[in-house]
Scaffold this motif. Structure first.
Motif, PDB file in Angstrom:
ATOM      1  N   LEU A  18       6.972   2.477  15.172  1.00 33.00           N
ATOM      2  CA  LEU A  18       5.840   2.572  13.812  1.00 33.00           C
ATOM      3  C   LEU A  18       6.392   3.601  13.216  1.00 33.00           C
ATOM      4  O   LEU A  18       6.346   3.387  11.890  1.00 33.00           O
ATOM      5  N   LEU A  19       6.529   4.445  13.849  1.00 29.84           N
ATOM      6  CA  LEU A  19       7.203   6.017  12.684  1.00 29.84           C
ATOM      7  C   LEU A  19       8.599   5.174  11.900  1.00 29.84           C
ATOM      8  O   LEU A  19       8.694   5.758  10.744  1.00 29.84           O
ATOM      9  N   TRP A  20       9.493   4.860  12.499  1.00 31.81           N
ATOM     10  CA  TRP A  20      10.561   4.462  12.012  1.00 31.81           C
ATOM     11  C   TRP A  20      10.206   3.426  10.719  1.00 31.81           C
ATOM     12  O   TRP A  20      11.013   3.578   9.894  1.00 31.81           O
ATOM     13  N   SER A  21       9.335   2.517  11.028  1.00 31.75           N
ATOM     14  CA  SER A  21       8.933   1.614  10.000  1.00 31.75           C
ATOM     15  C   SER A  21       8.285   2.262   8.819  1.00 31.75           C
ATOM     16  O   SER A  21       8.449   1.776   7.745  1.00 31.75           O
ATOM     17  N   LEU A  22       7.295   3.154   9.135  1.00 31.41           N
ATOM     18  CA  LEU A  22       6.747   3.966   8.210  1.00 31.41           C
ATOM     19  C   LEU A  22       7.505   4.512   7.208  1.00 31.41           C
ATOM     20  O   LEU A  22       7.449   4.926   6.044  1.00 31.41           O
ATOM     21  N   ARG A  23       8.472   5.264   7.642  1.00 29.63           N
ATOM     22  CA  ARG A  23       9.636   5.925   7.155  1.00 29.63           C
ATOM     23  C   ARG A  23      10.491   5.448   6.422  1.00 29.63           C
ATOM     24  O   ARG A  23      11.339   5.820   5.501  1.00 29.63           O
ATOM     25  N   SER A  24      10.497   4.026   6.482  1.00 29.77           N
ATOM     26  CA  SER A  24      11.624   3.206   5.724  1.00 29.77           C
ATOM     27  C   SER A  24      11.106   3.216   4.316  1.00 29.77           C
ATOM     28  O   SER A  24       9.920   3.241   4.089  1.00 29.77           O
ATOM     29  N   GLU A  25      11.989   3.220   3.284  1.00 31.80           N
ATOM     30  CA  GLU A  25      11.824   3.244   2.029  1.00 31.80           C
ATOM     31  C   GLU A  25      10.820   2.275   1.397  1.00 31.80           C
ATOM     32  O   GLU A  25      10.010   2.590   0.416  1.00 31.80           O
ATOM     33  N   PHE A  26      10.785   1.046   2.220  1.00 31.75           N
ATOM     34  CA  PHE A  26      10.032   0.087   1.467  1.00 31.75           C
ATOM     35  C   PHE A  26       9.017  -0.480   2.537  1.00 31.75           C
ATOM     36  O   PHE A  26       8.427  -1.558   2.488  1.00 31.75           O
ATOM     37  N   SER A  27       8.403   0.284   3.377  1.00 32.20           N
ATOM     38  CA  SER A  27       7.470   0.202   4.389  1.00 32.20           C
ATOM     39  C   SER A  27       6.225  -0.318   3.719  1.00 32.20           C
ATOM     40  O   SER A  27       5.561  -1.062   4.531  1.00 32.20           O
ATOM     41  N   TRP A  28       5.669  -0.178   2.480  1.00 32.05           N
ATOM     42  CA  TRP A  28       4.816  -0.629   1.971  1.00 32.05           C
ATOM     43  C   TRP A  28       4.698  -1.902   1.698  1.00 32.05           C
ATOM     44  O   TRP A  28       3.709  -2.620   1.211  1.00 32.05           O
ATOM     45  N   ALA A  29       5.910  -2.452   1.368  1.00 32.17           N
ATOM     46  CA  ALA A  29       5.904  -4.027   0.736  1.00 32.17           C
ATOM     47  C   ALA A  29       5.199  -4.852   1.612  1.00 32.17           C
ATOM     48  O   ALA A  29       5.308  -5.170   2.951  1.00 32.17           O
ATOM     49  N   LEU A  85       0.260  10.099  13.563  1.00 30.18           N
ATOM     50  CA  LEU A  85       0.896   9.184  14.420  1.00 30.18           C
ATOM     51  C   LEU A  85       1.923   9.655  15.187  1.00 30.18           C
ATOM     52  O   LEU A  85       2.054   9.325  16.388  1.00 30.18           O
ATOM     53  N   GLU A  86       2.437  10.705  14.538  1.00 28.33           N
ATOM     54  CA  GLU A  86       3.603  11.375  15.318  1.00 28.33           C
ATOM     55  C   GLU A  86       3.139  12.423  16.098  1.00 28.33           C
ATOM     56  O   GLU A  86       3.833  12.414  17.630  1.00 28.33           O
ATOM     57  N   THR A  87       1.946  12.978  16.334  1.00 29.55           N
ATOM     58  CA  THR A  87       1.832  14.227  17.105  1.00 29.55           C
ATOM     59  C   THR A  87       0.559  13.691  18.098  1.00 29.55           C
ATOM     60  O   THR A  87       0.428  14.419  18.989  1.00 29.55           O
ATOM     61  N   GLU A  88      -0.369  13.080  17.880  1.00 30.15           N
ATOM     62  CA  GLU A  88      -1.331  12.797  18.586  1.00 30.15           C
ATOM     63  C   GLU A  88      -1.423  11.780  19.717  1.00 30.15           C
ATOM     64  O   GLU A  88      -0.653  10.933  19.688  1.00 30.15           O
TER      65      GLU A  88
END
Length: 151
Positions: A18-29, A85-88
């Protein structure tokens, strides 16, 4: 079975995916823009602010200033969700909800930025496709590097 899955805590691998996908340049597309969001005690009706893609809207100076001030706030809130998402310690359902909310906020920020810049229509679709293809290549390389580092 659904309630069991929702009660399970997210695994390390699922969290990283999920983090990798969220940090992708166009995760919001292609992600859904939230109906509304509350920031600093003020509620913003994001879907109402983001007009139809083909519709051109001329913003008043006050509207433009308000939107320009809102865009960084949306990005900050998405970043806060990313950090949670990363810490909790989260259930799968909670993690997926945070991911959806963060990507929706990022999409709203990009849509509003494009509206202010007067972007829209077929030209922006072609530009978006070109940028998306470029990002796919970058993401593939990052993924391959990640796989190599895990070995």
């Amino acid at each position: 079975m659904t309630s069991e899955t929702e009660a399970e805590y997210i695994s390390y691998q699922e969290r990283n995916k999920l983090l990798w996908s969220l940090r992708s340049e166009f995760s919001w597309a292609g992600k859904k823009i939230p109906e509304s969001v509350e920031i600093d005690g003020e509620e913003y009706r994001l879907r109402d602010m983001v007009c139809d893609p083909g519709e051109e809207k001329i913003f008043s100076p006050d509207e433009s200033a308000r939107i320009r001030a809102l865009i960084p706030k949306l990005k900050e809130k998405a970043k806060a969700y990313e950090e949670l998402l990363e810490t909790e310690e989260l259930t799968v359902a909670e993690a997926e909800a945070l991911y959806r909310e963060a990507t929706g906020l990022l999409r709203a920020a990009m849509e509003l930025k494009d509206k202010l810049e007067g972007k829209g229509g077929e030209k922006s679709v072609d530009e978006f496709k070109r940028m998306l293809n470029t990002q796919k290549l970058v993401d593939e390389k990052r993924f391959q590097d990640l796989i190599k580092s895990l070995k």
